[in-house]
Design a protein around this motif. Structure first.
Motif, PDB file in Angstrom:
ATOM      1  N   ALA A  20      36.471  35.003  -1.397  1.00 41.16           N
ATOM      2  CA  ALA A  20      36.806  35.858  -2.536  1.00 41.16           C
ATOM      3  C   ALA A  20      37.180  37.261  -2.083  1.00 41.16           C
ATOM      4  CB  ALA A  20      35.624  35.927  -3.502  1.00 41.16           C
ATOM      5  N   ALA A  21      38.070  37.876  -2.842  1.00 45.03           N
ATOM      6  CA  ALA A  21      38.413  39.294  -2.684  1.00 45.03           C
ATOM      7  C   ALA A  21      37.988  39.982  -3.974  1.00 45.03           C
ATOM      8  CB  ALA A  21      39.907  39.463  -2.441  1.00 45.03           C
ATOM      9  N   MET A  22      37.087  40.966  -3.878  1.00 48.54           N
ATOM     10  CA  MET A  22      36.493  41.576  -5.062  1.00 48.54           C
ATOM     11  C   MET A  22      36.673  43.096  -5.050  1.00 48.54           C
ATOM     12  SD  MET A  22      35.095  38.800  -6.354  1.00 48.54           S
ATOM     13  CE  MET A  22      33.999  39.381  -7.597  1.00 48.54           C
ATOM     14  N   ALA A  23      36.799  43.685  -6.245  1.00 48.96           N
ATOM     15  CA  ALA A  23      36.750  45.135  -6.421  1.00 48.96           C
ATOM     16  C   ALA A  23      35.445  45.416  -7.163  1.00 48.96           C
ATOM     17  CB  ALA A  23      37.950  45.630  -7.217  1.00 48.96           C
ATOM     18  N   ASP A  24      34.556  46.203  -6.560  1.00 51.34           N
ATOM     19  CA  ASP A  24      33.222  46.454  -7.108  1.00 51.34           C
ATOM     20  C   ASP A  24      33.074  47.891  -7.604  1.00 51.34           C
ATOM     21  OD1 ASP A  24      32.417  43.887  -6.411  1.00 51.34           O
ATOM     22  OD2 ASP A  24      31.671  44.525  -4.456  1.00 51.34           O
ATOM     23  N   VAL A  25      32.215  48.047  -8.597  1.00 51.36           N
ATOM     24  CA  VAL A  25      31.771  49.352  -9.079  1.00 51.36           C
ATOM     25  C   VAL A  25      30.258  49.352  -8.937  1.00 51.36           C
ATOM     26  CG1 VAL A  25      31.611  50.875 -11.077  1.00 51.36           C
ATOM     27  CG2 VAL A  25      33.679  49.530 -10.704  1.00 51.36           C
ATOM     28  N   GLU A  26      29.703  50.469  -8.426  1.00 42.96           N
ATOM     29  CA  GLU A  26      28.270  50.521  -8.135  1.00 42.96           C
ATOM     30  C   GLU A  26      27.684  51.854  -8.579  1.00 42.96           C
ATOM     31  OE1 GLU A  26      26.484  49.057  -4.227  1.00 42.96           O
ATOM     32  OE2 GLU A  26      26.555  51.231  -3.961  1.00 42.96           O
ATOM     33  N   TRP A  27      26.472  51.798  -9.134  1.00 40.07           N
ATOM     34  CA  TRP A  27      25.700  53.003  -9.446  1.00 40.07           C
ATOM     35  C   TRP A  27      24.541  53.049  -8.450  1.00 40.07           C
ATOM     36  CZ3 TRP A  27      20.558  53.394 -11.151  1.00 40.07           C
ATOM     37  CH2 TRP A  27      20.158  54.696 -11.469  1.00 40.07           C
ATOM     38  N   ARG A  28      24.449  54.158  -7.688  1.00 45.27           N
ATOM     39  CA  ARG A  28      23.436  54.293  -6.650  1.00 45.27           C
ATOM     40  C   ARG A  28      23.039  55.767  -6.523  1.00 45.27           C
ATOM     41  NH1 ARG A  28      22.650  51.511  -1.295  1.00 45.27           N
ATOM     42  NH2 ARG A  28      24.277  50.120  -2.003  1.00 45.27           N
ATOM     43  N   PRO A  29      21.895  56.166  -7.096  1.00 39.83           N
ATOM     44  CA  PRO A  29      21.456  57.563  -6.911  1.00 39.83           C
ATOM     45  C   PRO A  29      21.043  57.806  -5.461  1.00 39.83           C
ATOM     46  CG  PRO A  29      19.836  56.323  -8.178  1.00 39.83           C
ATOM     47  CD  PRO A  29      20.993  55.409  -7.939  1.00 39.83           C
ATOM     48  N   ARG A  30      21.301  58.999  -4.960  1.00 42.60           N
ATOM     49  CA  ARG A  30      21.042  59.326  -3.552  1.00 42.60           C
ATOM     50  C   ARG A  30      19.881  60.307  -3.369  1.00 42.60           C
ATOM     51  NH1 ARG A  30      23.644  55.808  -0.246  1.00 42.60           N
ATOM     52  NH2 ARG A  30      25.748  55.454  -0.978  1.00 42.60           N
ATOM     53  N   ASP A  31      19.030  60.470  -4.349  1.00 41.17           N
ATOM     54  CA  ASP A  31      17.890  61.399  -4.240  1.00 41.17           C
ATOM     55  C   ASP A  31      16.736  60.727  -3.508  1.00 41.17           C
ATOM     56  OD1 ASP A  31      19.342  63.218  -5.712  1.00 41.17           O
ATOM     57  OD2 ASP A  31      18.484  62.569  -7.618  1.00 41.17           O
ATOM     58  N   GLY A  32      16.112  61.431  -2.583  1.00 41.51           N
ATOM     59  CA  GLY A  32      14.929  60.922  -1.895  1.00 41.51           C
ATOM     60  C   GLY A  32      15.258  59.843  -0.873  1.00 41.51           C
ATOM     61  N   ARG A  33      14.228  59.082  -0.506  1.00 40.22           N
ATOM     62  CA  ARG A  33      14.368  58.036   0.511  1.00 40.22           C
ATOM     63  C   ARG A  33      14.610  56.646  -0.080  1.00 40.22           C
ATOM     64  NH1 ARG A  33      10.060  59.353   5.232  1.00 40.22           N
ATOM     65  NH2 ARG A  33      11.588  58.159   6.382  1.00 40.22           N
ATOM     66  N   PHE A  34      14.280  56.478  -1.365  1.00 39.33           N
ATOM     67  CA  PHE A  34      14.413  55.193  -2.053  1.00 39.33           C
ATOM     68  C   PHE A  34      15.691  55.224  -2.900  1.00 39.33           C
ATOM     69  CE2 PHE A  34      13.446  52.419  -5.705  1.00 39.33           C
ATOM     70  CZ  PHE A  34      13.227  51.231  -5.028  1.00 39.33           C
ATOM     71  N   HIS A  35      16.592  54.239  -2.715  1.00 36.14           N
ATOM     72  CA  HIS A  35      17.888  54.236  -3.396  1.00 36.14           C
ATOM     73  C   HIS A  35      18.112  52.902  -4.116  1.00 36.14           C
ATOM     74  CE1 HIS A  35      18.739  57.695  -0.856  1.00 36.14           C
ATOM     75  NE2 HIS A  35      18.394  56.959   0.190  1.00 36.14           N
ATOM     76  N   PRO A  36      17.722  52.783  -5.393  1.00 38.18           N
ATOM     77  CA  PRO A  36      18.037  51.565  -6.147  1.00 38.18           C
ATOM     78  C   PRO A  36      19.540  51.549  -6.480  1.00 38.18           C
ATOM     79  CG  PRO A  36      17.000  53.151  -7.576  1.00 38.18           C
ATOM     80  CD  PRO A  36      16.988  53.749  -6.194  1.00 38.18           C
ATOM     81  N   PHE A  37      20.095  50.365  -6.670  1.00 39.06           N
ATOM     82  CA  PHE A  37      21.499  50.277  -7.063  1.00 39.06           C
ATOM     83  C   PHE A  37      21.738  49.046  -7.922  1.00 39.06           C
ATOM     84  CE2 PHE A  37      21.162  48.318  -2.866  1.00 39.06           C
ATOM     85  CZ  PHE A  37      21.776  47.092  -3.055  1.00 39.06           C
ATOM     86  N   VAL A  38      22.798  49.113  -8.714  1.00 37.60           N
ATOM     87  CA  VAL A  38      23.240  48.006  -9.548  1.00 37.60           C
ATOM     88  C   VAL A  38      24.756  48.094  -9.629  1.00 37.60           C
ATOM     89  CG1 VAL A  38      22.972  49.271 -11.731  1.00 37.60           C
ATOM     90  CG2 VAL A  38      22.889  46.774 -11.727  1.00 37.60           C
ATOM     91  N   GLY A  39      25.421  46.936  -9.683  1.00 37.27           N
ATOM     92  CA  GLY A  39      26.875  46.960  -9.729  1.00 37.27           C
ATOM     93  C   GLY A  39      27.461  45.649 -10.210  1.00 37.27           C
ATOM     94  N   ALA A  40      28.782  45.661 -10.349  1.00 33.14           N
ATOM     95  CA  ALA A  40      29.518  44.480 -10.783  1.00 33.14           C
ATOM     96  C   ALA A  40      30.901  44.510 -10.155  1.00 33.14           C
ATOM     97  CB  ALA A  40      29.631  44.438 -12.299  1.00 33.14           C
ATOM     98  N   GLY A  41      31.534  43.345 -10.075  1.00 38.10           N
ATOM     99  CA  GLY A  41      32.867  43.266  -9.502  1.00 38.10           C
ATOM    100  C   GLY A  41      33.696  42.173 -10.119  1.00 38.10           C
ATOM    101  N   LEU A  42      35.006  42.362 -10.049  1.00 36.04           N
ATOM    102  CA  LEU A  42      35.982  41.378 -10.498  1.00 36.04           C
ATOM    103  C   LEU A  42      36.968  41.141  -9.366  1.00 36.04           C
ATOM    104  CD1 LEU A  42      36.779  42.800 -14.047  1.00 36.04           C
ATOM    105  CD2 LEU A  42      35.213  40.945 -13.473  1.00 36.04           C
ATOM    106  N   GLY A  43      37.529  39.937  -9.324  1.00 39.37           N
ATOM    107  CA  GLY A  43      38.492  39.667  -8.267  1.00 39.37           C
ATOM    108  C   GLY A  43      39.048  38.266  -8.346  1.00 39.37           C
TER     109      GLY A  43
END
Length: 133
Positions: A20-43
């Motif tokens: 698969a070839a995908m284009a993703d969008v991601e939300w990832r806060p960069r504060d501190g040492r712990f970085h949760p993230f969530v995202g989605a992609g279409l392709g």
């Protein structure tokens, strides 16, 4: 799939491969040492499927087998993902990622005159370790 009885055996194998070839969008806060993230992609998913079958004769005499033509299709693909990273040091980090992938394609070349619609779904969880340069 395999079946035998009365000295005769039959088997069938379905082989599928997907890239698969995908284009993703991601939300990832960069504060501190712990970085949760969530995202989605279409392709697009590039899928190949093949079915082969064989029949064994009685006492090893007779029988045979063959393959249907391979069908290659390009279809819509979507994914969702989530996870976290943790910075152990300024260069070393690790984390966990969960991914759900989905694609759906119509196959028309395997059996002439028959359209097979096959949906593929995969859920994967991966641990990762990385080094920042």
């Amino acid at each position: 799939l395999s079946e035998s009885g009365g000295g005769v055996s039959a088997s069938a194998t379905l082989s599928r491969g997907t890239n698969a070839a995908m284009a993703d969008v991601e939300w990832r806060p960069r504060d501190g040492r712990f970085h949760p993230f969530v995202g989605a992609g279409l392709g697009a998913a590039f899928t190949s499927i093949n079915i082969s079958a064989g029949i064994g004769g009685i006492g090893g005499i007779g029988g045979g087998g063959g393959s249907l033509p391979t069908d290659n299709e390009v279809s819509f693909a979507a994914q969702g993902f989530f996870g976290f990273d943790y910075d152990f040091t300024s260069n070393l980090y690790g984390g966990v990622t969960g991914t759900f992938f989905y694609t759906d394609a119509d196959y028309t070349k395997l059996i002439p005159g028959v359209k097979l619609n096959i949906a593929y779904q995969e859920l994967a969880v991966m641990a990762h370790l990385g080094w920042k340069f």
